[in-house]
Write a protein that holds these residues in place. Structure first.
Motif, short mmCIF file in Angstrom:
data_model
loop_
_atom_site.label_atom_id
_atom_site.label_comp_id
_atom_site.label_asym_id
_atom_site.label_seq_id
_atom_site.Cartn_x
_atom_site.Cartn_y
_atom_site.Cartn_z
N UNK A 148 46.46 27.86 37.99
CA UNK A 148 47.03 27.57 36.68
C UNK A 148 46.06 27.97 35.57
N UNK A 149 44.80 27.59 35.73
CA UNK A 149 43.81 27.88 34.69
C UNK A 149 43.51 29.38 34.62
N UNK A 150 43.48 30.06 35.76
CA UNK A 150 43.28 31.50 35.75
C UNK A 150 44.40 32.19 34.97
N UNK A 151 45.65 31.79 35.24
CA UNK A 151 46.78 32.39 34.55
C UNK A 151 46.77 32.05 33.07
N UNK A 152 46.38 30.83 32.75
CA UNK A 152 46.36 30.38 31.35
C UNK A 152 45.32 31.14 30.54
N UNK A 153 44.15 31.34 31.14
CA UNK A 153 43.07 32.03 30.44
C UNK A 153 43.24 33.55 30.48
N UNK A 155 46.36 42.36 35.74
CA UNK A 155 46.40 42.80 37.14
C UNK A 155 45.26 42.17 37.95
N UNK A 156 44.10 42.03 37.32
CA UNK A 156 42.95 41.43 38.02
C UNK A 156 43.27 39.99 38.44
N UNK A 157 43.94 39.25 37.56
CA UNK A 157 44.31 37.87 37.87
C UNK A 157 45.35 37.83 38.98
N UNK A 158 46.34 38.70 38.92
CA UNK A 158 47.36 38.74 39.97
C UNK A 158 46.73 39.00 41.33
N UNK A 159 45.79 39.94 41.38
CA UNK A 159 45.15 40.25 42.66
C UNK A 159 44.32 39.07 43.16
N UNK A 160 43.67 38.36 42.23
CA UNK A 160 42.88 37.19 42.62
C UNK A 160 43.76 36.09 43.17
N UNK A 161 44.87 35.81 42.47
CA UNK A 161 45.75 34.71 42.85
C UNK A 161 46.55 35.02 44.11
N UNK A 162 47.04 36.24 44.21
CA UNK A 162 47.91 36.58 45.35
C UNK A 162 47.13 36.98 46.59
N UNK A 163 46.01 37.69 46.40
CA UNK A 163 45.31 38.27 47.54
C UNK A 163 43.89 37.76 47.73
N UNK A 164 43.38 36.95 46.79
CA UNK A 164 42.01 36.47 46.92
C UNK A 164 40.97 37.50 46.54
N UNK A 165 41.35 38.55 45.82
CA UNK A 165 40.40 39.59 45.41
C UNK A 165 39.40 39.02 44.41
N UNK A 166 38.10 39.19 44.62
CA UNK A 166 37.11 38.62 43.70
C UNK A 166 37.24 39.19 42.29
#
Length: 238
Positions: free
Chosen positions: A139-144, A149-160
């Protein structure tokens, strides 16, 4: 200076600063009632000092083993609530992240006012049993970071999320070589506003993206009225 840490201390030099509450969060650790209690105690200390003390949080480490084993929804809820307490403190909150930062460390890092990372830092959403952990860090990643695309990859795939990307997306405020100096400067800058007034301004800021003008107007006018009353009271004492 009060220190609630039990692990690695903050970078050299920060321990000498006055009126700070220091908190270390190790992302390698599994969530426990003790961790919740330590963060709650730090929040209580900040409130007891009326916002005069800054809460400085050092975060590092990411889960190296499954974090869900032994957890309950009740414990996760307590953790999320104590992080919400951090977000609403009448004190400035500052985090500094070094190296990989995931799990509890990422949760705490995203809950503060001002976020500093070293160039080696990476923000990691833990992956377990084929999926990322669905806690409020998402939630906080998406809010900030909006829908980048970087956030989507982090949330969906765990990409650093690398330090430079975090800065570009406003997930972090500074990427530095000397975290001790950066924290000292951040503490000095945050000294102008403290206490309840800081908490009010923070809440107005957090609510703005999801509140209409008409809904926000009354709250902002109430805050303005409070500021005018404080100014009048200060003038009467001079």
């Amino acid at each position: 200076m009060k220190d609630t840490t039990t692990g690695t201390p903050l970078p050299t030099g920060i321990e000498e600063a006055a009126d700070h509450i220091l908190l270390h969060i190790d992302g390698r650790q599994t969530l426990s009632a003790e961790t919740v209690a330590v963060v709650a105690a730090a929040c209580d200390q900040a409130e007891d000092q009326g916002g005069r003390a800054k809460l400085i949080v050092q975060v590092s480490g990411a889960p190296g083993r499954p974090r869900a084993r032994g957890l309950t929804v009740s414990l996760v809820n307590k953790w999320e609530q104590v992080l919400r307490h951090v977000e609403r403190l009448p004190a400035a909150t500052i985090a500094v992240a070094t190296g990989d930062c995931g799990g509890l460390a990422l949760d705490a890092f995203l809950a503060v006012d001002y976020r500093i990372v070293t160039r080696s830092a990476r923000l990691l959403v833990p992956v377990e049993d084929g999926a990322t952990w669905p806690g409020m860090a998402l939630f906080r990643l998406a809010k900030h970071g909006a829908n980048a695309a970087v956030i989507r990859r982090a949330v969906l795939f765990g990409t650093p999320v690398e330090a430079a990307d975090g800065l570009a997306l406003n997930l972090v405020d500074e990427v530095v070589d000397d975290p001790a100096e950066a924290v000292a400067v951040a503490v000095e800058r945050s000294g102008v506003v403290a206490g309840t007034e800081l908490a009010i301004r923070r809440q107005l800021l957090l609510d703005a993206p999801t509140t209409s003008f008409e809904e926000a107007l009354g709250v902002h006018l109430a805050a303005c009225d409070r500021a005018l009353r404080r100014a009048a009271a200060a003038g009467g004492r001079s």
